[in-house]
Design an enzyme around this catalytic site. Structure first.
Site, mmCIF file in Angstrom:
data_model
loop_
_atom_site.group_PDB
_atom_site.id
_atom_site.type_symbol
_atom_site.label_atom_id
_atom_site.label_comp_id
_atom_site.label_asym_id
_atom_site.label_seq_id
_atom_site.Cartn_x
_atom_site.Cartn_y
_atom_site.Cartn_z
ATOM 1 N N CYS A 25 0.857 -1.194 0.000
ATOM 2 C CA CYS A 25 0.000 0.000 0.000
ATOM 3 C C CYS A 25 0.888 1.237 0.000
ATOM 4 C CB CYS A 25 -1.003 -0.015 1.157
ATOM 5 S SG CYS A 25 -0.339 0.295 2.799
ATOM 6 N N ARG A 31 -3.562 -0.261 5.239
ATOM 7 C CA ARG A 31 -4.113 -1.389 4.496
ATOM 8 C C ARG A 31 -3.199 -2.604 4.467
ATOM 9 N NH1 ARG A 31 -5.402 2.092 -0.758
ATOM 10 N NH2 ARG A 31 -3.577 3.155 0.089
ATOM 11 N N ASP A 141 -8.215 3.897 0.786
ATOM 12 C CA ASP A 141 -7.276 4.236 1.851
ATOM 13 C C ASP A 141 -8.056 4.812 3.029
ATOM 14 O OD1 ASP A 141 -5.207 5.030 3.487
ATOM 15 O OD2 ASP A 141 -4.092 6.028 1.890
#
Length: 175
Positions: A25, A31, A141
């Site tokens: 990520c 994440r 996100d």
């Protein structure tokens, strides 16, 4: 397309691991550490030995612990990611991981720019393609949002990791 792992297909999986998975990520604080923690837990519950890690592309988070909200959500689900420390993606990750799972298009593009060959590129896929092959859906996100967003991201990653482990288990169990 999401790969169907098979036993022995990755010569770089260490310690007799069935496979090796890297989640990618942006900063490696939301994440990807959630996905790493979820995957580790699911693999352990399934009795599958695999190498799992995560990384990101933003150097300003290198060495940081996961976002406190990510830690809280993970802990709520019985997963401890507090020991994780963010690290950057390295070209050598292509040598060390059979599958590189990205969270969104920007990560996909960045990983592909580092690919040295078609073999490297074949290792890269969107995490959510485990649920919806070929759609290249992104995991939002949650850093920009509230705890509800972290819960939603956790639920999505949990489903994707479950699909990956199920596929891995089926392929590994074949005679």
């Amino acid at each position: 397309m999401w790969r169907n792992w098979t036993s022995g297909s990755n010569s770089n999986a260490s310690d007799g691991a069935l496979t090796s998975i890297l989640f990618v990520c942006t900063g490696n604080i939301c994440r990807s550490p959630l996905a790493e923690g979820i995957m580790r837990e699911k693999l352990e519950q399934s009795g599958i030995h695999a190498v799992v890690d995560s990384c990101g592309f933003e150097s300003f988070h290198a060495g940081d612990a996961p976002d406190p909200r990510a830690q809280t959500v993970a802990r709520k689900h019985g997963i401890d990611i507090s020991g994780h420390r963010a690290r950057l993606f390295r070209v050598s990750d292509f040598d060390n991981f059979e599958q590189i799972c990205v969270m969104d298009a920007s990560h996909y593009q960045k990983v592909m720019r580092h690919a040295r060959s078609e073999h490297d590129r074949a290792r890269v896929d969107y995490t959510l393609n485990a649920l919806h092959p070929g759609r290249n859906e992104e995991v939002m996100d949650p850093w920009y949002h509230d705890m509800k967003a972290f819960e939603e991201v956790f639920a999505l990653l949990d489903k994707a990791c479950e699909a990956m482990v199920s596929r891995l288990f089926r392929n590994h169990s074949r005679p």
